[in-house]
Motif scaffolding. Structure first.
Motif, PDB file in Angstrom:
ATOM      1  N   GLU A 199      32.481  37.234  30.690  1.00  0.00           N
ATOM      2  CA  GLU A 199      32.839  38.390  31.523  1.00  0.00           C
ATOM      3  C   GLU A 199      32.981  39.651  30.679  1.00  0.00           C
ATOM      4  O   GLU A 199      32.558  40.745  31.086  1.00  0.00           O
ATOM      5  CB  GLU A 199      34.136  38.109  32.272  1.00  0.00           C
ATOM      6  CG  GLU A 199      34.638  39.271  33.121  1.00  0.00           C
ATOM      7  CD  GLU A 199      36.056  39.078  33.607  1.00  0.00           C
ATOM      8  OE1 GLU A 199      36.493  39.850  34.480  1.00  0.00           O
ATOM      9  OE2 GLU A 199      36.736  38.159  33.105  1.00  0.00           O
ATOM     10  N   VAL A 200      33.569  39.531  29.489  1.00  0.00           N
ATOM     11  CA  VAL A 200      33.748  40.689  28.617  1.00  0.00           C
ATOM     12  C   VAL A 200      32.396  41.293  28.238  1.00  0.00           C
ATOM     13  O   VAL A 200      32.208  42.515  28.258  1.00  0.00           O
ATOM     14  CB  VAL A 200      34.538  40.283  27.359  1.00  0.00           C
ATOM     15  CG1 VAL A 200      34.465  41.365  26.290  1.00  0.00           C
ATOM     16  CG2 VAL A 200      35.998  40.014  27.716  1.00  0.00           C
ATOM     17  N   GLY A 201      31.428  40.440  27.895  1.00  0.00           N
ATOM     18  CA  GLY A 201      30.092  40.942  27.587  1.00  0.00           C
ATOM     19  C   GLY A 201      29.445  41.653  28.765  1.00  0.00           C
ATOM     20  O   GLY A 201      28.792  42.683  28.602  1.00  0.00           O
ATOM     21  N   GLN A 202      29.658  41.132  29.965  1.00  0.00           N
ATOM     22  CA  GLN A 202      29.099  41.766  31.161  1.00  0.00           C
ATOM     23  C   GLN A 202      29.724  43.133  31.419  1.00  0.00           C
ATOM     24  O   GLN A 202      29.028  44.091  31.760  1.00  0.00           O
ATOM     25  CB  GLN A 202      29.302  40.862  32.373  1.00  0.00           C
ATOM     26  CG  GLN A 202      28.444  39.612  32.376  1.00  0.00           C
ATOM     27  CD  GLN A 202      28.687  38.764  33.604  1.00  0.00           C
ATOM     28  OE1 GLN A 202      29.806  38.353  33.880  1.00  0.00           O
ATOM     29  NE2 GLN A 202      27.635  38.502  34.360  1.00  0.00           N
ATOM     30  N   ARG A 213      27.866  37.716  23.774  1.00  0.00           N
ATOM     31  CA  ARG A 213      26.516  38.288  23.719  1.00  0.00           C
ATOM     32  C   ARG A 213      25.661  37.806  24.892  1.00  0.00           C
ATOM     33  O   ARG A 213      24.831  38.557  25.412  1.00  0.00           O
ATOM     34  CB  ARG A 213      25.858  37.911  22.396  1.00  0.00           C
ATOM     35  CG  ARG A 213      26.495  38.618  21.200  1.00  0.00           C
ATOM     36  CD  ARG A 213      26.156  37.953  19.905  1.00  0.00           C
ATOM     37  NE  ARG A 213      26.678  38.697  18.758  1.00  0.00           N
ATOM     38  CZ  ARG A 213      26.912  38.155  17.578  1.00  0.00           C
ATOM     39  NH1 ARG A 213      26.697  36.871  17.385  1.00  0.00           N
ATOM     40  NH2 ARG A 213      27.386  38.878  16.583  1.00  0.00           N
ATOM     41  N   ALA A 214      25.872  36.558  25.317  1.00  0.00           N
ATOM     42  CA  ALA A 214      25.115  36.058  26.463  1.00  0.00           C
ATOM     43  C   ALA A 214      25.483  36.822  27.728  1.00  0.00           C
ATOM     44  O   ALA A 214      24.617  37.140  28.550  1.00  0.00           O
ATOM     45  CB  ALA A 214      25.383  34.559  26.655  1.00  0.00           C
ATOM     46  N   GLY A 215      26.775  37.121  27.915  1.00  0.00           N
ATOM     47  CA  GLY A 215      27.178  37.924  29.060  1.00  0.00           C
ATOM     48  C   GLY A 215      26.573  39.316  29.016  1.00  0.00           C
ATOM     49  O   GLY A 215      26.163  39.867  30.041  1.00  0.00           O
ATOM     50  N   PHE A 216      26.517  39.890  27.825  1.00  0.00           N
ATOM     51  CA  PHE A 216      25.898  41.204  27.649  1.00  0.00           C
ATOM     52  C   PHE A 216      24.439  41.166  28.090  1.00  0.00           C
ATOM     53  O   PHE A 216      23.989  42.004  28.874  1.00  0.00           O
ATOM     54  CB  PHE A 216      26.015  41.618  26.175  1.00  0.00           C
ATOM     55  CG  PHE A 216      25.335  42.915  25.829  1.00  0.00           C
ATOM     56  CD1 PHE A 216      26.016  44.115  25.932  1.00  0.00           C
ATOM     57  CD2 PHE A 216      24.018  42.932  25.388  1.00  0.00           C
ATOM     58  CE1 PHE A 216      25.392  45.308  25.599  1.00  0.00           C
ATOM     59  CE2 PHE A 216      23.387  44.116  25.052  1.00  0.00           C
ATOM     60  CZ  PHE A 216      24.088  45.314  25.165  1.00  0.00           C
ATOM     61  N   TRP A 217      23.688  40.166  27.592  1.00  0.00           N
ATOM     62  CA  TRP A 217      22.274  40.108  27.924  1.00  0.00           C
ATOM     63  C   TRP A 217      22.039  39.765  29.390  1.00  0.00           C
ATOM     64  O   TRP A 217      21.057  40.213  29.990  1.00  0.00           O
ATOM     65  CB  TRP A 217      21.565  39.102  27.023  1.00  0.00           C
ATOM     66  CG  TRP A 217      21.226  39.645  25.675  1.00  0.00           C
ATOM     67  CD1 TRP A 217      21.669  39.205  24.467  1.00  0.00           C
ATOM     68  CD2 TRP A 217      20.366  40.754  25.388  1.00  0.00           C
ATOM     69  NE1 TRP A 217      21.153  39.961  23.462  1.00  0.00           N
ATOM     70  CE2 TRP A 217      20.341  40.924  23.991  1.00  0.00           C
ATOM     71  CE3 TRP A 217      19.631  41.618  26.186  1.00  0.00           C
ATOM     72  CZ2 TRP A 217      19.604  41.918  23.371  1.00  0.00           C
ATOM     73  CZ3 TRP A 217      18.885  42.611  25.566  1.00  0.00           C
ATOM     74  CH2 TRP A 217      18.879  42.756  24.189  1.00  0.00           C
ATOM     75  N   ARG A 218      22.903  38.954  29.983  1.00  0.00           N
ATOM     76  CA  ARG A 218      22.728  38.634  31.395  1.00  0.00           C
ATOM     77  C   ARG A 218      22.826  39.893  32.253  1.00  0.00           C
ATOM     78  O   ARG A 218      22.032  40.104  33.171  1.00  0.00           O
ATOM     79  CB  ARG A 218      23.789  37.614  31.827  1.00  0.00           C
ATOM     80  CG  ARG A 218      23.777  37.277  33.315  1.00  0.00           C
ATOM     81  CD  ARG A 218      22.476  36.613  33.716  1.00  0.00           C
ATOM     82  NE  ARG A 218      22.234  35.400  32.968  1.00  0.00           N
ATOM     83  CZ  ARG A 218      22.765  34.215  33.290  1.00  0.00           C
ATOM     84  NH1 ARG A 218      23.545  34.106  34.336  1.00  0.00           N
ATOM     85  NH2 ARG A 218      22.492  33.154  32.567  1.00  0.00           N
ATOM     86  N   GLU A 219      23.790  40.763  31.935  1.00  0.00           N
ATOM     87  CA  GLU A 219      23.937  41.999  32.705  1.00  0.00           C
ATOM     88  C   GLU A 219      22.748  42.937  32.458  1.00  0.00           C
ATOM     89  O   GLU A 219      22.256  43.575  33.388  1.00  0.00           O
ATOM     90  CB  GLU A 219      25.247  42.684  32.312  1.00  0.00           C
ATOM     91  CG  GLU A 219      25.721  43.735  33.290  1.00  0.00           C
ATOM     92  CD  GLU A 219      26.237  43.148  34.587  1.00  0.00           C
ATOM     93  OE1 GLU A 219      26.413  43.912  35.547  1.00  0.00           O
ATOM     94  OE2 GLU A 219      26.447  41.909  34.641  1.00  0.00           O
ATOM     95  N   ILE A 220      22.298  43.021  31.208  1.00  0.00           N
ATOM     96  CA  ILE A 220      21.131  43.851  30.890  1.00  0.00           C
ATOM     97  C   ILE A 220      19.908  43.335  31.649  1.00  0.00           C
ATOM     98  O   ILE A 220      19.123  44.115  32.213  1.00  0.00           O
ATOM     99  CB  ILE A 220      20.860  43.851  29.372  1.00  0.00           C
ATOM    100  CG1 ILE A 220      22.019  44.523  28.613  1.00  0.00           C
ATOM    101  CG2 ILE A 220      19.536  44.542  29.052  1.00  0.00           C
ATOM    102  CD1 ILE A 220      22.149  45.998  28.837  1.00  0.00           C
TER     103      ILE A 220
END
Length: 433
Positions: A330-333, A393-400
């Motif tokens: 969630e934080v990455g998102q 990082r996975a959350g970051f890329w999922r949102e991107i």
């Protein structure tokens, strides 16, 4: 004052619930709906004491007293106050330190100040007996609640049970309204959604640039040495690739005829002109170009701090405190969503999407510093939790990926009548090594 207060020893409540539902006291074996649990405690306390609730105090341990995601969710709930003690490791087991003392101090202070007429204690520790007796002496009615024991016996101090004014047992039916075992049939919560991006980051391919540069600097297929005596590994048979060692790269960076040793560090320690600096990423090696050693394709990408105004910074902090639970994914998102919403040009998003699965160094560092606010990077063994890093990082890329796919669909022109429908291209996946 005619009102009630609930003091909860979270270690006892959740540990006993885990023993009851999962067969062992490990809290990792259960999932907890904290909102439902707090609501259940409030309704039960007001019904048993026949008094309105003043407050629920939640006492728990945390590494270095840093609030964990569950504590962050709890402390913003109405009528809930979180008190944290230390969580330490001894003889391979985790133990709370300071929780009993904090509960004792809170109990005696409430009674001395006549802040309530009834106190509900959810605990089993006999160390609270002096505090319980002191509260009774100040005219406070003490209600002691127990969690149904897995073996049918008491899981509370007998002295505590004997001294309490009232005693109730939270049975299995009450516990399962908010707590579920992770691995018991009929009690399991739905499994969490799969996060394939974590595996994709772990299996990121090794760029060809490092091996190509090494080959251009004198490597041969049979592994013969350069003029300065530094061997450079040959490509693996069958098209496989190997990661060059720091020694290999140091030899590849030296100009022909330049000797290794102290003299190589002259001229300010700078590599020869025309050579390329390399830095390690999640996996493999990446060329760094440009005057500051940063890849040219990422130098123009703005950081979130550069895109954030003072007013937005205040709003972000308010959102972090009140709505962001602190789960690594969630934080990455959240970080990625804020970054994308504030981009002045969509070309930056398109440029970033082509770099998957590696996040540019400046943005990655900012992302991890943001995650540190939630206590995600301070592992209980005082080591970095790599799984949390990959989940962030996975959350970051999922949102991107979601935003980039939406913009791609919006950019595709409508198909002409009778023409074949246009379908967006599937996102590229990293090649297996």
């Amino acid at each position: 004052m005619d009102r009630c207060v609930v003091l909860v020893d979270a270690g006892y409540l959740l540990g006993a619930a885990a023993s009851l539902l999962a067969g062992e006291p490990s809290r990792s074996r259960i999932t907890v709906d904290h909102a439902a649990l707090i609501q259940g405690l409030r309704e039960r306390a007001e019904a048993d004491t026949e008094q309105p609730l003043l407050r629920i105090y939640w006492f728990d341990g945390a590494p270095d007293r840093v609030p964990q995601p569950e504590h962050r969710r709890l402390r913003v709930m109405p009528r809930v106050t979180v008190r944290l003690g230390a969580l330490t490791r001894s003889d391979g087991r985790w133990a709370q330190k300071g929780v009993d003392a904090a509960m004792h101090a809170e109990l005696t202070e409430l009674a001395r100040n006549r802040a309530c007429s009834d106190v509900v204690l959810v605990t089993g520790d006999g160390d609270l007996l002096p505090g319980l007796m002191s509260a009774k002496e100040h005219g406070v009615a003490v209600h002691l609640w127990a969690v149904q024991a897995a073996d049918g016996d008491y899981n509370q101090s007998e002295d505590l049970v004997a001294e309490a004014d009232e005693r109730r047992v939270l049975d299995r039916a009450w516990i399962t309204r908010a707590v579920r075992a992770k691995d018991l049939t009929g009690l399991c919560s739905p499994p969490p959604a799969p996060r394939p991006d974590i595996a994709a980051i772990l299996s990121a391919p090794l760029p060809e640039a490092a091996l190509a540069e090494a080959a251009r600097n004198g490597a041969s297929s049979d592994g013969e040495q350069e003029g300065d005596g530094v061997p450079v590994p040959a490509p693996a048979a069958g098209g496989g690739r190997s990661v060059p060692t720091p020694k290999d790269l140091a030899g590849a960076l030296r100009a022909p005829g330049q000797q290794a040793g102290p003299s190589a560090g002259q001229n300010g320690g700078q590599p020869p002109a025309g050579s390329a600096l390399r830095w390690s990423s999640d996996k493999g090696w990446i060329d760094r170009a440009g005057p500051l050693g940063e890849p040219a394709e990422t130098a123009s990408l703005p950081t979130l701090a550069q895109l954030t105004s003072a007013e937005q910074r205040w709003a972000d902090r308010e959102e972090d405190i009140t709505t962001v639970g602190g789960d690594p994914f969630e934080v990455g998102q959240v970080f990625a969503r804020r970054w994308m919403e504030r981009l002045p040009e969509t070309v930056h998003l398109q440029k970033l999407a082509t770099m998957y699965p590696r996040i540019p160094h400046r943005i990655d560092g900012e992302l991890l510093r943001y995650a540190a606010r939630f206590g995600l990077l301070a592992h209980k063994d005082d080591q970095i939790d790599e799984h949390d890093r990959y989940a962030i990082r996975a959350g970051f890329w999922r949102e991107i990926d979601v935003r980039a796919a939406a913009e791609h669909v919006a950019a595709v022109p409508a198909a002409a009548p009778g023409a074949a429908p246009l379908t967006p291209a599937a996102p590229a996946t990293p090649a297996a090594e």
